[in-house]
Design a protein around this motif. Structure first.
Motif, PDB file in Angstrom:
ATOM      1  N   HIS A   1      26.345  37.596  35.068  1.00  0.00           N
ATOM      2  CA  HIS A   1      27.343  37.812  34.027  1.00  0.00           C
ATOM      3  C   HIS A   1      26.826  38.721  32.917  1.00  0.00           C
ATOM      4  CE1 HIS A   1      28.632  33.972  35.883  1.00  0.00           C
ATOM      5  NE2 HIS A   1      29.833  34.460  35.685  1.00  0.00           N
ATOM      6  N   HIS A   2      25.516  38.925  32.900  1.00  0.00           N
ATOM      7  CA  HIS A   2      24.876  39.766  31.874  1.00  0.00           C
ATOM      8  C   HIS A   2      23.840  40.645  32.574  1.00  0.00           C
ATOM      9  CE1 HIS A   2      26.796  37.282  28.815  1.00  0.00           C
ATOM     10  NE2 HIS A   2      26.340  36.229  29.444  1.00  0.00           N
TER      11      HIS A   2
ATOM     12  N   ASN B   1      35.589  35.573  37.960  1.00  0.00           N
ATOM     13  CA  ASN B   1      34.920  36.127  36.779  1.00  0.00           C
ATOM     14  C   ASN B   1      33.562  36.715  37.125  1.00  0.00           C
ATOM     15  OD1 ASN B   1      37.053  35.508  35.096  1.00  0.00           O
ATOM     16  ND2 ASN B   1      36.172  33.568  34.383  1.00  0.00           N
TER      17      ASN B   1
ATOM     18  N   SER C   1      32.483  40.557  36.403  1.00  0.00           N
ATOM     19  CA  SER C   1      31.272  40.957  35.669  1.00  0.00           C
ATOM     20  C   SER C   1      30.453  41.983  36.432  1.00  0.00           C
ATOM     21  CB  SER C   1      30.399  39.721  35.395  1.00  0.00           C
ATOM     22  OG  SER C   1      31.044  38.811  34.537  1.00  0.00           O
TER      23      SER C   1
END
Length: 331
Positions: free
Chosen positions: A149-150, A175, A179
């Motif tokens: 996600h990062h 999600n 991402s």
């Protein structure tokens, strides 16, 4: 020289390497044995449960390690799961490739050697073992301890992104894909595999068992799975054959001849056993299914809807034994 630079995964600011750290004015990330650590230890973050699970799996198990599983064995397994032919492997030739969920590097042995530059990220500590897994096959693999996600990359960095059985082990598969895909160049290819919805009894049983086991410590969970693995081994060795005389649509059963252990595995609950893997690794396979708190299953329609929303053009969406494989180009 590294073609794709590191950026701060939380701010997208450029990072510079200094001694054993990646830094800028606002951030500092340690480099451990050549692998930057971007994951932040936060027990309140839902991803912490995933980090805990897969750190245990990829550091305790030798699954996928070259001394135990040959390149050819891994190749046969991954080609089937990811629906890649020998010719399809040329898709990775001379490309900048990102493997999301590299684990300890097993699957990457298939596409990493073909890449112009190979990057691998994983939320678990197994990423630190990936260097050993890949040392004889991939020249200068670029790895990081990162949460998908990062990701520590600017958007539109990669020609190919591949993710084998990872996106569904997050709080939201959709999600997770949302991402990841922005890191793909326009016209680039993403290949991912996710679990499919199983038969009604298996869906119920798996969720029931997972609810119990996912609350344990990793050691407790591994121990608890042993009774399932012993049952799987016993039924496999007994070689009991059963006949389903006709389809049972209400339960999702298909008519045919079945080995009892495999029938239970397919239709009732995951009861994995593979003789060539032995007890420890078979038990780790059951652990891999039941211990992750998040282990979502999906339909073909969901995948098509995600691709439409994210402007991904599917080249292939194929159902296989346990899931769906999708190959899609970013438009």
């Amino acid at each position: 020289m590294k073609l794709i630079p590191w950026v701060d995964p939380y701010t997208n600011e450029e990072l510079s390497e200094s001694e054993n750290f990646l830094t800028n004015e606002n951030s500092k990330y340690e480099i451990i044995n050549g692998v930057p650590k971007f994951v932040k230890e936060n027990k309140s973050d839902p991803q912490y449960d995933i980090e805990k699970c897969f750190s245990y799996q990829w550091t305790e198990s030798d699954f996928g390690q070259p001394e135990k599983f040959s390149d050819e064995v891994i190749k046969q397994d991954v080609i089937e799961t990811m629906d890649l032919t020998e010719n399809d492997l040329s898709l990775f030739d001379d490309k900048i490739v990102l493997d999301v969920g590299v684990g300890s590097g097993a699957s990457s042995r298939l596409w990493g050697p073909r890449a112009k530059e190979f990057h691998g990220v994983d939320i678990g500590n197994g990423v630190y073992r990936a260097q050993n897994t890949l040392k004889n096959s991939v020249k200068n693999p670029i790895l990081s301890h990162s949460d998908l996600h990062h990701l520590p990359y600017a958007d539109e960095s990669f020609d190919v992104i591949v993710s084998n059985g990872v996106l569904h082990h997050t709080p939201s598969t959709k999600n997770a894909l949302k991402s990841v895909y922005p890191k793909l160049k326009k016209g680039g290819l993403i290949i991912f595999y996710i679990y499919k919805v199983k038969t009604p009894l298996r869906e119920f049983s798996d969720d029931y068992i997972r609810n119990l086991i996912s609350k344990m410590t990793p050691d407790e969970a591994f121990e608890a799975n042993k009774s399932l693995t012993k049952l799987a081994e016993s039924l496999h060795n007994q070689k009991i054959n059963i006949t389903i005389p006709e389809d049972v649509p209400l339960l999702g059963f298909k008519k045919g001849e079945y080995d009892l252990q495999r029938f239970i595995y397919q239709n009732i609950f995951k009861l994995f056993w593979k003789e060539s893997m032995g007890f420890y690794e078979s038990n780790m396979e059951n652990f891999d299914w039941y211990y992750p708190k998040y282990s979502w299953r999906h339909t073909e329609k969901e995948i098509k809807d995600w691709c439409s929303e994210f402007n991904l053009a599917p080249k292939l969406i194929k159902e296989n034994y346990s899931g769906f494989t999708c190959h899609a180009y970013r438009q």
